[in-house]
Design a protein around this motif. Structure first.
Motif, PDB file in Angstrom:
ATOM      1  N   THR A  11       0.832  -1.203   0.000  1.00 32.80           N
ATOM      2  CA  THR A  11       0.000   0.000   0.000  1.00 32.80           C
ATOM      3  C   THR A  11       0.869   1.256   0.000  1.00 32.80           C
ATOM      4  O   THR A  11       0.610   2.199  -0.755  1.00 32.80           O
ATOM      5  CB  THR A  11      -0.953   0.004   1.212  1.00 32.80           C
ATOM      6  OG1 THR A  11      -1.768  -1.180   1.168  1.00 32.80           O
ATOM      7  CG2 THR A  11      -1.840   1.232   1.215  1.00 32.80           C
ATOM      8  N   GLY A  34      -6.217  14.175  -1.961  1.00 36.88           N
ATOM      9  CA  GLY A  34      -7.287  13.648  -2.817  1.00 36.88           C
ATOM     10  C   GLY A  34      -6.772  13.210  -4.182  1.00 36.88           C
ATOM     11  O   GLY A  34      -7.210  12.188  -4.720  1.00 36.88           O
ATOM     12  N   THR A  37      -4.969   9.846  -3.584  1.00 34.63           N
ATOM     13  CA  THR A  37      -5.865   8.713  -3.309  1.00 34.63           C
ATOM     14  C   THR A  37      -6.683   8.330  -4.542  1.00 34.63           C
ATOM     15  O   THR A  37      -6.983   7.149  -4.732  1.00 34.63           O
ATOM     16  CB  THR A  37      -6.805   9.021  -2.124  1.00 34.63           C
ATOM     17  OG1 THR A  37      -7.592  10.179  -2.419  1.00 34.63           O
ATOM     18  CG2 THR A  37      -6.018   9.225  -0.836  1.00 34.63           C
ATOM     19  N   LYS A  38      -6.987   9.311  -5.373  1.00 32.56           N
ATOM     20  CA  LYS A  38      -7.740   9.017  -6.598  1.00 32.56           C
ATOM     21  C   LYS A  38      -6.912   8.143  -7.536  1.00 32.56           C
ATOM     22  O   LYS A  38      -7.407   7.139  -8.057  1.00 32.56           O
ATOM     23  CB  LYS A  38      -8.137  10.321  -7.302  1.00 32.56           C
ATOM     24  CG  LYS A  38      -8.963  10.116  -8.545  1.00 32.56           C
ATOM     25  CD  LYS A  38      -9.374  11.442  -9.154  1.00 32.56           C
ATOM     26  CE  LYS A  38     -10.160  11.233 -10.433  1.00 32.56           C
ATOM     27  NZ  LYS A  38     -10.527  12.501 -11.067  1.00 32.56           N
ATOM     28  N   GLN A  41      -6.351   4.757  -6.064  1.00 28.49           N
ATOM     29  CA  GLN A  41      -7.626   4.063  -5.885  1.00 28.49           C
ATOM     30  C   GLN A  41      -7.759   3.495  -4.467  1.00 28.49           C
ATOM     31  O   GLN A  41      -8.075   2.324  -4.260  1.00 28.49           O
ATOM     32  CB  GLN A  41      -7.809   2.972  -6.944  1.00 28.49           C
ATOM     33  CG  GLN A  41      -7.883   3.530  -8.340  1.00 28.49           C
ATOM     34  CD  GLN A  41      -8.075   2.461  -9.396  1.00 28.49           C
ATOM     35  OE1 GLN A  41      -7.877   1.280  -9.161  1.00 28.49           O
ATOM     36  NE2 GLN A  41      -8.465   2.891 -10.592  1.00 28.49           N
ATOM     37  N   ILE A  42      -7.473   4.390  -3.511  1.00 31.46           N
ATOM     38  CA  ILE A  42      -7.639   4.058  -2.095  1.00 31.46           C
ATOM     39  C   ILE A  42      -8.436   5.190  -1.448  1.00 31.46           C
ATOM     40  O   ILE A  42      -8.589   6.257  -2.036  1.00 31.46           O
ATOM     41  CB  ILE A  42      -6.278   3.898  -1.365  1.00 31.46           C
ATOM     42  CG1 ILE A  42      -5.460   5.205  -1.455  1.00 31.46           C
ATOM     43  CG2 ILE A  42      -5.498   2.714  -1.917  1.00 31.46           C
ATOM     44  CD1 ILE A  42      -4.213   5.228  -0.605  1.00 31.46           C
ATOM     45  N   ASN A  43      -8.934   4.949  -0.234  1.00 32.26           N
ATOM     46  CA  ASN A  43      -9.639   6.046   0.434  1.00 32.26           C
ATOM     47  C   ASN A  43      -8.655   6.871   1.254  1.00 32.26           C
ATOM     48  O   ASN A  43      -7.524   6.450   1.509  1.00 32.26           O
ATOM     49  CB  ASN A  43     -10.819   5.515   1.269  1.00 32.26           C
ATOM     50  CG  ASN A  43     -10.370   4.620   2.404  1.00 32.26           C
ATOM     51  OD1 ASN A  43      -9.429   4.934   3.119  1.00 32.26           O
ATOM     52  ND2 ASN A  43     -11.065   3.500   2.572  1.00 32.26           N
ATOM     53  N   ARG A  44      -9.088   8.052   1.645  1.00 33.87           N
ATOM     54  CA  ARG A  44      -8.220   8.978   2.387  1.00 33.87           C
ATOM     55  C   ARG A  44      -7.745   8.370   3.707  1.00 33.87           C
ATOM     56  O   ARG A  44      -6.628   8.589   4.135  1.00 33.87           O
ATOM     57  CB  ARG A  44      -8.939  10.307   2.628  1.00 33.87           C
ATOM     58  CG  ARG A  44      -9.177  11.091   1.357  1.00 33.87           C
ATOM     59  CD  ARG A  44     -10.030  12.332   1.614  1.00 33.87           C
ATOM     60  NE  ARG A  44      -9.299  13.373   2.314  1.00 33.87           N
ATOM     61  CZ  ARG A  44      -8.571  14.319   1.719  1.00 33.87           C
ATOM     62  NH1 ARG A  44      -8.479  14.326   0.401  1.00 33.87           N
ATOM     63  NH2 ARG A  44      -7.968  15.232   2.418  1.00 33.87           N
ATOM     64  N   GLY A  45      -8.610   7.610   4.344  1.00 34.96           N
ATOM     65  CA  GLY A  45      -8.249   6.974   5.608  1.00 34.96           C
ATOM     66  C   GLY A  45      -7.048   6.051   5.455  1.00 34.96           C
ATOM     67  O   GLY A  45      -6.166   6.001   6.323  1.00 34.96           O
ATOM     68  N   THR A  46      -6.998   5.334   4.337  1.00 30.76           N
ATOM     69  CA  THR A  46      -5.858   4.443   4.074  1.00 30.76           C
ATOM     70  C   THR A  46      -4.584   5.265   3.917  1.00 30.76           C
ATOM     71  O   THR A  46      -3.532   4.904   4.446  1.00 30.76           O
ATOM     72  CB  THR A  46      -6.115   3.593   2.816  1.00 30.76           C
ATOM     73  OG1 THR A  46      -7.303   2.820   3.008  1.00 30.76           O
ATOM     74  CG2 THR A  46      -4.942   2.667   2.526  1.00 30.76           C
ATOM     75  N   TYR A  48      -3.950   8.153   5.300  1.00 29.50           N
ATOM     76  CA  TYR A  48      -3.567   8.689   6.609  1.00 29.50           C
ATOM     77  C   TYR A  48      -3.104   7.609   7.593  1.00 29.50           C
ATOM     78  O   TYR A  48      -2.499   7.934   8.614  1.00 29.50           O
ATOM     79  CB  TYR A  48      -4.698   9.537   7.200  1.00 29.50           C
ATOM     80  CG  TYR A  48      -4.867  10.850   6.455  1.00 29.50           C
ATOM     81  CD1 TYR A  48      -3.830  11.784   6.426  1.00 29.50           C
ATOM     82  CD2 TYR A  48      -6.037  11.134   5.765  1.00 29.50           C
ATOM     83  CE1 TYR A  48      -3.973  12.981   5.739  1.00 29.50           C
ATOM     84  CE2 TYR A  48      -6.194  12.333   5.074  1.00 29.50           C
ATOM     85  CZ  TYR A  48      -5.153  13.244   5.063  1.00 29.50           C
ATOM     86  OH  TYR A  48      -5.283  14.434   4.378  1.00 29.50           O
TER      87      TYR A  48
END
Length: 194
Positions: A11, A34, A37-38, A41-46, A48
């Motif tokens: 990751t 953003g 992460t785009k 292809q992961i979310n912001r939480g991942t 952080y």
């Protein structure tokens, strides 16, 4: 390595690769989490979970780059115990460093461009200079024969070497690491003859 540790490593690598991909076309100042992460292809939480922010991400990438290059310096300079051997070893050191630079050239090209974070050149020079200082200070014979203050010697050597690296990267690596080594040795020999 556990499955969890391997997933974390992958990751982090995905985030770094996505970040570098964006840096090729967009300056560091304009990049957002953003954007990263785009592409990843992961979310912001991942994101952080692994990095505090984009500055932390960049700093970790830079530190890894400096560490990789520094390891080459450590390995090679540890072999030279006398001034004579040390000077002979500079050719091997240069060849290894130019090969390592070539391997890291995609990221260096970006970091040295207008898209990189301001001050990379200085951080690169300081990391390089400290690594060279650390190794030179262990070489008693070299220190005994040095006729100028160490900080001036380091400033000259690191600025000259990094200038060659920057020019080489700007020229699109138009020479092989071996050709760059010959060029470096020729320049040093020319200066010594003057």
């Amino acid at each position: 390595m556990s499955i969890y540790a391997e997933k974390n490593r992958k990751t982090k690598q995905l985030i770094q690769t996505s970040f570098i991909q964006i840096l090729q076309n967009k300056s560091f100042e304009l990049i957002t989490v953003g954007d990263i992460t785009k592409i990843a292809q992961i979310n912001r939480g991942t994101f952080y979970l692994h990095y505090k922010d984009k500055f932390d991400l960049l700093e970790q990438i830079e530190q890894q780059l400096f560490e990789d290059l520094g390891n080459h310096i450590d390995e090679l300079q540890s072999r030279y115990s006398s001034t004579h051997t040390f000077e002979k070893g500079q050719e091997q050191l240069a060849a290894t460093l130019f090969s390592s630079i070539k391997m890291h050239s995609p990221i260096l090209k970006i970091f040295l461009s207008d898209h990189g974070r301001m001050g990379f050149h200085l951080r690169f020079r300081n990391a390089f200079s400290e690594k060279v200082r650390f190794n030179l200070e262990k070489n008693e014979s070299f220190n005994a024969n040095l006729k100028v203050p160490m900080e001036y010697f380091l400033s000259f050597i690191t600025s000259a070497f990094l200038g060659l690296i920057e020019q080489w990267v700007q020229n699109g690596l138009d020479k092989t690491p071996q050709e760059m080594t010959v060029l470096y040795i020729d320049i040093i020999s020319f200066i010594q003859k003057k």
